[in-house]
Design a protein around this motif. Structure first.
Motif, PDB file in Angstrom:
ATOM      1  N   ASN A   1       0.930  -1.148   0.142  1.00 20.06           N
ATOM      2  CA  ASN A   1       0.070  -0.016   0.085  1.00 20.06           C
ATOM      3  C   ASN A   1       0.688   1.176  -0.072  1.00 20.06           C
ATOM      4  N   PRO A   2       1.117   1.641  -1.105  1.00 20.46           N
ATOM      5  CA  PRO A   2       2.068   3.026  -1.249  1.00 20.46           C
ATOM      6  C   PRO A   2       1.575   4.283  -0.407  1.00 20.46           C
ATOM      7  N   SER A   3       0.017   4.294  -0.151  1.00 23.21           N
ATOM      8  CA  SER A   3      -0.349   5.238   0.780  1.00 23.21           C
ATOM      9  C   SER A   3      -0.517   4.945   1.998  1.00 23.21           C
ATOM     10  N   ALA A   4       0.120   4.085   2.724  1.00 22.84           N
ATOM     11  CA  ALA A   4       0.167   3.543   4.005  1.00 22.84           C
ATOM     12  C   ALA A   4       0.511   4.412   4.925  1.00 22.84           C
ATOM     13  N   VAL A   5      -0.461   4.293   6.240  1.00 21.43           N
ATOM     14  CA  VAL A   5      -0.107   5.104   7.411  1.00 21.43           C
ATOM     15  C   VAL A   5       1.012   4.334   8.195  1.00 21.43           C
TER      16      VAL A   5
END
Ligand code: GLP
Length: 240
Positions: A27-31
């Protein structure tokens, strides 16, 4: 809780990197929930090398840090905000605007806790990285912290001030209080990765993994998390 015991600190860092890299690649937009302390440094070094040499990008990633000393500005050399810039963010292609941490010099402490709680509600951690205090604390949740606590200001235990004084010129320079995510914010993460290295963590590791689930040992709450991995080197795992 899944427990991985490694031969040494380098292997611990390598295994931790594998878990963190899987989250970022999936997930390249992970938190990412991140931690300070000396334990995650080997992991952070590997994240930097991987970004530099293999092109893993953090451009879409957001980070939320666990805690910050009260009374220190983000520019103060000893602040956790500085620690994160120096030891991780400066080596990644991350946008600093996407990196969040409590404001140690907020004018109104209560409002600051509310603000950060609200932020964490909108940025649920895909993974939360944790170190372990020698007294079993996670983030700055000292023994006795209610498990249902959210972001709050804490008076640091004497043992924590002693432990952390090695990073300050003088013991009296260590701040006596801090902002911290509470156990509730930590347990809300989808996945938890806790790292422990060295013989001085052995008692706390034992309590976290095999001890009674009790507010006297904050890390013991992690036994209740559905996806928590603890990686300990053999010194830290000696009592398991
Ligand atoms: C500090 C931090 C914790 C950290 C702990 C252990 O008190 N607030 O988040 O886990 O120290 O630090 P170290 O990894 O240096 O042993």
């Amino acid at each position: 809780m899944k427990v991985i015991v490694t031969n040494d600190y380098e292997e611990l860092s390598e295994k931790a990197f594998g878990i963190m890299a899987d989250v970022v690649k999936a997930n390249p937009s992970a938190v990412l929930g991140l931690a300070t302390g000396t334990t995650p440094l080997g992991l952070y070094r590997r994240m930097i090398e991987d970004c530099r040499d293999k092109g893993t990008s953090y451009k879409g990633v957001k980070t939320v840090n666990l805690d910050e000393y009260a009374g220190l500005t983000a520019e103060d050399k000893q602040s956790y905000a500085s620690f994160m810039r120096e030891n991780l963010f400066s080596g990644l292609d991350i946008d600093l605007k996407n990196t969040y941490i409590e404001n140690g010099v907020a004018a109104d402490a209560e409002k600051e806790c509310q603000r950060y709680n609200g932020l964490l509600d909108t940025l649920r951690q895909d993974i939360q990285l944790l170190g372990l205090g020698s007294n079993g604390h996670i983030a700055f949740n000292e023994p006795g912290t209610p498990f249902e606590a959210g972001v709050h200001v804490v008076k640091l235990a004497e043992s924590t001030i002693n432990d952390n004084s090695r990073l300050f010129e003088r013991r009296e320079d260590v701040p006596v209080s801090a902002y911290t995510m509470g156990p509730k914010n930590i347990m809300n993460a989808k996945k938890i990765l806790i790292l422990a290295s060295g013989a001085n963590k052995a008692q706390a590791v034992y309590g976290a993994v095999k001890g009674e689930i009790t507010e006297s040992l904050p890390a013991s709450i992690l036994q209740l998390h559905p996806d928590c991995t603890l990686i300990a080197d053999k010194e830290a795992a000696a009592l398991l």
